[in-house]
Design a protein around this motif. Structure first.
Motif, PDB file in Angstrom:
ATOM      1  N   LYS A  94      26.633  44.208  50.831  1.00 24.26           N
ATOM      2  CA  LYS A  94      27.319  45.297  51.508  1.00 24.26           C
ATOM      3  C   LYS A  94      26.492  45.890  52.633  1.00 24.26           C
ATOM      4  CE  LYS A  94      27.720  47.692  47.911  1.00 24.26           C
ATOM      5  NZ  LYS A  94      27.086  46.600  47.174  1.00 24.26           N
ATOM      6  N   THR A  95      25.243  46.184  52.324  1.00 22.03           N
ATOM      7  CA  THR A  95      24.426  46.837  53.338  1.00 22.03           C
ATOM      8  C   THR A  95      24.144  45.890  54.501  1.00 22.03           C
ATOM      9  OG1 THR A  95      23.478  48.219  51.630  1.00 22.03           O
ATOM     10  CG2 THR A  95      22.328  48.169  53.716  1.00 22.03           C
ATOM     11  N   THR A  96      23.969  44.609  54.182  1.00 21.85           N
ATOM     12  CA  THR A  96      23.776  43.635  55.256  1.00 21.85           C
ATOM     13  C   THR A  96      24.987  43.640  56.179  1.00 21.85           C
ATOM     14  OG1 THR A  96      22.580  42.282  53.657  1.00 21.85           O
ATOM     15  CG2 THR A  96      23.158  41.242  55.738  1.00 21.85           C
ATOM     16  N   VAL A 130      19.866  49.475  45.469  1.00 14.77           N
ATOM     17  CA  VAL A 130      19.096  50.005  46.589  1.00 14.77           C
ATOM     18  C   VAL A 130      19.855  51.140  47.278  1.00 14.77           C
ATOM     19  CG1 VAL A 130      18.166  49.478  48.850  1.00 14.77           C
ATOM     20  CG2 VAL A 130      17.764  47.933  46.947  1.00 14.77           C
ATOM     21  N   THR A 131      21.178  50.953  47.442  1.00 11.39           N
ATOM     22  CA  THR A 131      21.978  51.989  48.075  1.00 11.39           C
ATOM     23  C   THR A 131      22.571  52.872  46.986  1.00 11.39           C
ATOM     24  OG1 THR A 131      22.647  50.279  49.611  1.00 11.39           O
ATOM     25  CG2 THR A 131      23.797  52.366  49.765  1.00 11.39           C
ATOM     26  N   VAL A 132      22.105  54.125  46.888  1.00 15.08           N
ATOM     27  CA  VAL A 132      22.680  54.982  45.856  1.00 15.08           C
ATOM     28  C   VAL A 132      23.690  55.953  46.417  1.00 15.08           C
ATOM     29  CG1 VAL A 132      21.360  55.204  43.770  1.00 15.08           C
ATOM     30  CG2 VAL A 132      20.404  56.021  45.889  1.00 15.08           C
ATOM     31  N   VAL A 177      32.024  52.954  56.030  1.00 12.93           N
ATOM     32  CA  VAL A 177      31.285  53.656  54.980  1.00 12.93           C
ATOM     33  C   VAL A 177      30.755  52.635  53.982  1.00 12.93           C
ATOM     34  CG1 VAL A 177      31.385  55.457  53.236  1.00 12.93           C
ATOM     35  CG2 VAL A 177      32.858  55.595  55.233  1.00 12.93           C
ATOM     36  N   ASP A 178      29.461  52.653  53.776  1.00  5.75           N
ATOM     37  CA  ASP A 178      28.820  51.727  52.827  1.00  5.75           C
ATOM     38  C   ASP A 178      28.727  52.445  51.478  1.00  5.75           C
ATOM     39  OD1 ASP A 178      27.365  49.673  51.718  1.00  5.75           O
ATOM     40  OD2 ASP A 178      25.451  50.318  52.568  1.00  5.75           O
ATOM     41  N   LEU A 179      29.482  51.985  50.494  1.00  2.00           N
ATOM     42  CA  LEU A 179      29.452  52.642  49.184  1.00  2.00           C
ATOM     43  C   LEU A 179      28.383  51.992  48.303  1.00  2.00           C
ATOM     44  CD1 LEU A 179      33.291  52.896  48.473  1.00  2.00           C
ATOM     45  CD2 LEU A 179      31.766  54.678  49.299  1.00  2.00           C
TER      46      LEU A 179
HETATM   47 MG    MG Z   1      22.986  48.143  49.627  1.00  2.78          MG
END
Ligand code: MG
Ligand code: GDP
Length: 768
Positions: A14-16, A34-36, A53-55
């Motif tokens: 997702k973050t990528t 990693v993404t909270v 929006v990155d959930l």
């Molecule tokens: Mg992430």
């Protein structure tokens, strides 16, 4: 502006994708969690800009973890215009479990089949047209990493966002569908939004949902009475999960054609894990890997070749190290080949800081200021205060980046996730889970994001304990303290290796963290240790793009900090050491009458048991000042030494020989401190230990306060930091100075441990 939300399992990319779409450099890590928090950005390549929006990553929409609550509430309450459900195509079946739940919400949706590059590399094929037909939502193949298929994905999402979509479910076996249908109709009658989704969650007995729709409880129980299942009885949660997986297996197995039919064949990752996560060898291998990293970063004798072959030094070879060519050569070799970290460091300091920026004594900027005809206090402030302080901090950029690069490689390759797993196995029975280790390991980079990451810990007490020990995982900013003092110990006393000293100090931090967290988990912060379920990501080669993004982030952060908070602190420290209480400008010889010296001398005795208090005599206060300055930013410790060295040399009439106290890396400045105070090696090590375990910098303290929700935990945390650093440093100093005191410490620790064990046993008995 339209809003698209990225939802998917942890570690599905997702973050990528978020970074590729929005051009941001959010942290991508090859481990779950990693993404909270959610994160916003803008995609600009469509006709109109779209907010992305990155959930946080989730496995399901039944909220067991804080991440699941965030993601679920976002989709339900904030109603994005489209949900882009990212699916790791190398792990299709498991990822579709979440998809089947998102499909039940009345929201436009597109499935992004990510990691197609990896699928194709393995020789597998996925029929996305068939998948699309069966699921009834658009499916687009992409690679977030290689940035393929992104335009098409966004266009499909945009088209979908203009339509409305009613939720559909795969739970279609008759009796169950009937039950769900009845609840749905009842909810619809009450004008509930997303009736299908809520109906299913209610049937599942989802706690949040039941709380929200209390009035329907009786009705649903009535409905449920009409339903019987032989296997699951009335455990509807398990039943529904089972039906989802069955549906996925039945319908989607055929869309994937695997080249390697043997599903259970051992992958390379599995083979690597047989060694790297071995029950006995796992931890020793980790320690070795860690030492390897410190060796490659700090050693002046790569692979110990110099010791083995005894090469000649540059001077023996007749190289003129005063000349530019000689200086350049001396960056790489002098009787031994330097490690990559040292080479980068030498190049940076000799070429950039000295020549390029001209900060050091004799540098062009330094000379310009010195000969500018300004008043002498102004010249002093700029050259000895600002330039010396800033130069010494900037000189640490290379080791920080090199060390950070290695940690990034470990993280991106998937190895760090294993460390959490190995440590979980070792410490779970003492009340510490692998989930808590993930933020701790992140602390090697910076405590602030690491503390925020503890939100993944559901148990509040485990979370408090974790936040408290995160600063002991030495962050980049503490590195200068280590390298400068280690360098001075080696240069002045002629003992030790830079890689060995830095490595041991990092380990000291880690050991302190583990011991204190165990102590708290068995005394003041007792609690359940929730099970640690983490899927280990497959090993892969670290991505150059990710590594560079990490380094660039770190560099920006560091430079910004150097020119703001550290610059300001050096100026304040310089002023406070050059003015007296009656606000008179003091010459360097009069530094002991300065405001800062007077104040510090007052508290100096407190540090006597730690080795850097009263026994250091009239100049010992510099260590106190440095430690206090470190509370603002840890880089300040060495910047303070650099700023104060000139004064000390002047007032103590030191004969510093060839030392260049204005030189970067603070090594010579620390040597001047040693000359002025006669501080011993154990006291120097104790000083490092103190800085590593005491109250962290401003930013970290602020974050801790926010994450601990203030209150008594915050006060307790400050006391915990002070107490830990005091005890640990005292132990280091006394044992280092008088080896037999080790027995006293050991006895004291044994008494404490026995007392705790006995007390806990009694309590458990009383409970039983
Ligand atoms: Mg992430
Ligand atoms: P998140 O947890 O869902 O945010 O996942 P990340 O974006 O942090 O990525 C997890 C890991 O998957 C990282 O190591 C990425 O480099 C890797 N990754 C992400 N997208 C792709 C892709 O399209 N192909 C490949 N081969 N790896 C990817």
């Amino acid at each position: 502006m339209k809003r698209f939300a990225l939802a998917g399992n942890p570690n599905c990319g997702k973050t990528t994708l978020f970074n590729s779409l929005t051009g941001s450099t959010a942290h991508v890590g090859n481990w779950p969690g990693v993404t909270v928090d959610k994160r916003d950005g803008v995609y600009k390549k469509l006709d109109e800009p779209v907010a992305i929006v990155d959930l946080p990553g989730i496995y399901s929409l039944s909220p067991y973890t804080p991440e699941e609550v965030i993601a679920r509430n976002y989709i339900l309450d904030e109603k994005p215009d489209c949900v882009i459900n990212i699916v790791d195509a190398t792990n299709l079946e498991r990822n579709l479990y979440l998809s089947t739940q998102i499909m039940e919400i009345d929201v436009p949706m597109v499935i992004a089949l990510n990691m197609m590059d990896a699928v194709e590399k393995a020789g597998d094929k996925i029929d996305e047209k068939e998948l699309e037909k069966r699921l009834g939502v658009p499916v687009v193949k992409i690679s977030a990493l290689k940035e393929t298929g992104l335009k098409e994905l966004m266009e499909r999402a945009f088209t979908e966002s203009k339509k409305s979509r009613a939720g559909v479910t795969v739970l279609n076996d008759t009796a169950l569908a009937h039950l769900i249908g009845d609840v749905k109709i009842a909810l619809k009658g009450q004008n509930v939004e997303n009736p299908l989704f809520h109906a299913i969650k209610l049937v599942e007995n989802d706690s949040i949902e039941v709380e929200m729709h209390k009035e329907t409880e009786n009705m649903i129980d009535e409905f449920k009475k009409t339903f019987k299942d032989d296997v699951f009885g009335d455990d509807f949660e398990a039943l529904i999960a089972d039906r989802r997986y069955k549906y996925i297996a039945k319908n989607f197995d055929s869309v994937v054609s695997r080249k390697n039919k043997e599903k259970h064949a051992m992958t390379k990752s599995d083979k690597a894990d047989r060694v790297l996560t071995h029950r006995i060898w796992g931890i020793p291998i980790f320690l070795l890997v860690l030492f390897g990293i410190f060796h490659l970063t700090f050693s002046e004798d790569l692979l110990f070749l110099g010791k083995i072959f005894s090469f000649p030094g540059l001077e023996d070879l007749g190289v003129d190290i005063e000349a530019f060519g000689g200086q350049l050569l001396a960056c790489f070799y002098d009787g031994a080949v330097f490690s990559p970290g040292v080479i980068v460091n030498n190049l940076w300091n000799n070429i950039i800081v000295n020549y390029g920026l001209g900060f050091g004594e004799g540098g062009w900027l330094y000379n310009l200021i010195a000969e500018s005809g300004m008043q002498s206090w102004a010249i002093g402030l700029i050259n000895d205060g600002i330039l010396a302080g800033l130069g010494s901090v900037l000189s640490f950029l290379p080791p920080i980046l090199v060390l950070f690069l290695f940690f990034s490689i470990l993280e991106d390759s998937g190895y760090m996730a294993r460390i959490a797993f190995i440590l979980d196995r070792a410490f779970r029975k003492f009340g510490l889970s692998g989930r808590a280790f993930m933020p701790m390991i992140m602390g090697f980079g910076c405590s602030v994001p690491a503390m925020i990451n503890t939100r993944t810990l559901a148990d509040e007490k485990e979370r408090t304990a974790t936040i408290r020990v995160i600063p002991f995982f030495s962050c980049g900013a503490k590195l200068p303290i280590l390298t400068a003092i280690a360098g001075a110990i080696i240069a002045y006393f002629g003992v030790g290796n830079a890689d060995l000293i830095t490595y041991s100090m990092y380990l000291l931090g880690v050991v302190t963290a583990i011991l204190t967290v165990l102590l708290m988990r068995n005394t003041t912060l007792k609690g359940e240790t929730p099970p640690f379920i983490m899927e280990l990501p497959a090993y892969h080669l670290p991505q150059f793009k990710n590594l560079m993004a990490h380094l660039w982030d770190k560099t920006k952060h560091f430079i910004k900090k150097a020119f703001t908070i550290i610059l300001a602190s050096t100026i304040v420290i310089w002023l406070l050491t050059h003015f007296s209480f009656s606000w008179q400008f003091l010459e360097e010889e009069e530094v002991n009458q300065s405001i800062l010296a007077q104040l510090s001398m007052f508290v100096q005795p407190i540090f006597t048991p730690l080795g850097f208090g009263s026994q250091l005599g009239q100049f010992g206060w510099v260590f106190v000042v440095a430690a206090v300055a470190g509370l603002i930013a840890k880089e300040n410790v060495i910047a303070t030494f650099a700023t104060l060295a000139a004064c000390l040399v002047a007032v103590a009439h030191l004969d510093i020989g060839t030392l260049d106290i204005a030189a970067e890396e603070g090594v010579d400045a620390v040597q001047a401190m040693i000359l002025a105070t006669n501080i011993t090696i154990p006291a120097l090590i104790s000083f490092i230990a103190f800085n590593m375990t005491t109250i962290p910098c401003f930013a970290a303290v602020g974050t801790a306060k926010a994450e601990l929700q203030g209150g008594k935990r915050y006060g307790g945390t400050l006391i915990f930091w002070l107490a830990t650093s005091y005890i640990v440093s005292c132990m280091v100093f006394t044992v280092g100075s008088w080896w037999w005191t080790a027995f006293i410490w050991a006895a004291a620790i044994a008494v404490v441990v026995t007392a705790i064990v006995v007390k806990n046993k009694k309590q458990n008995k009383a409970k039983a």
